[in-house]
Design a protein around this motif. Sequence first.
Motif, mmCIF file in Angstrom:
data_model
loop_
_atom_site.group_PDB
_atom_site.id
_atom_site.type_symbol
_atom_site.label_atom_id
_atom_site.label_comp_id
_atom_site.label_asym_id
_atom_site.label_seq_id
_atom_site.Cartn_x
_atom_site.Cartn_y
_atom_site.Cartn_z
ATOM 1 N N ALA A 16 5.488 -7.882 -1.593
ATOM 2 C CA ALA A 16 4.455 -7.137 -0.851
ATOM 3 C C ALA A 16 3.443 -6.515 -1.815
ATOM 4 N N ASP A 18 2.009 -7.770 -4.232
ATOM 5 C CA ASP A 18 0.907 -8.707 -4.527
ATOM 6 C C ASP A 18 -0.288 -8.509 -3.598
ATOM 7 N N LYS A 19 -0.065 -7.857 -2.457
ATOM 8 C CA LYS A 19 -1.143 -7.656 -1.479
ATOM 9 C C LYS A 19 -1.854 -6.315 -1.670
ATOM 10 N N TYR A 21 -4.182 -3.279 -2.349
ATOM 11 C CA TYR A 21 -5.645 -3.147 -2.452
ATOM 12 C C TYR A 21 -5.897 -1.916 -3.324
ATOM 13 N N CYS A 44 2.052 -2.291 1.159
ATOM 14 C CA CYS A 44 1.467 -2.165 -0.186
ATOM 15 C C CYS A 44 0.532 -0.971 -0.143
#
Length: 132
Positions: A16, A18-19, A21, A44
């Motif tokens: 997660a 990796d997502k 922002y 995330c």
Amino acid sequence: MTEKELMDLVGRAKAARDKAYVPYSHFAVGAAVLTKEGEFFTGCNIENASYGATCCAERVALFKAVSHGCRDIRALAVVADAKQPVPPCGICRQVMIELAPRAVVAMANLQGETKITTTDELLPSPFGGGFL
Ligand code: THU
């Protein structure tokens, strides 16, 4: 909670992440929760130009679970790229004590170091609805 279940949850939190922002801090965090029903929700961190509007990974995962009707959280995992496993911030601890008071908490870094604790260990003497 078995060791295997917790390590599975850590793996989901890592994915997660990796997502995330994170255009401001560049500090990506992933989280995952496991519900009593055996469902998983991930999150995330999501930042904002108005920094205070940022939401941590842990709260995103918890809010997703609650918004899907899951109120019984057995475990939460959080993963970041840091020298040591990253502990949840104070705001997240307050949210955890309300929404996941009996959860086992796994904190991990990308090197695989993991610390296991519980929500009530992370926030002793909490404020709660009983005071209102
Ligand atoms: N952050 C999390 O998502 N979880 C934590 O446990 C610690 C901090 C985020 C908030 C912000 O986007 C970035 O990490 C730096 O503070």
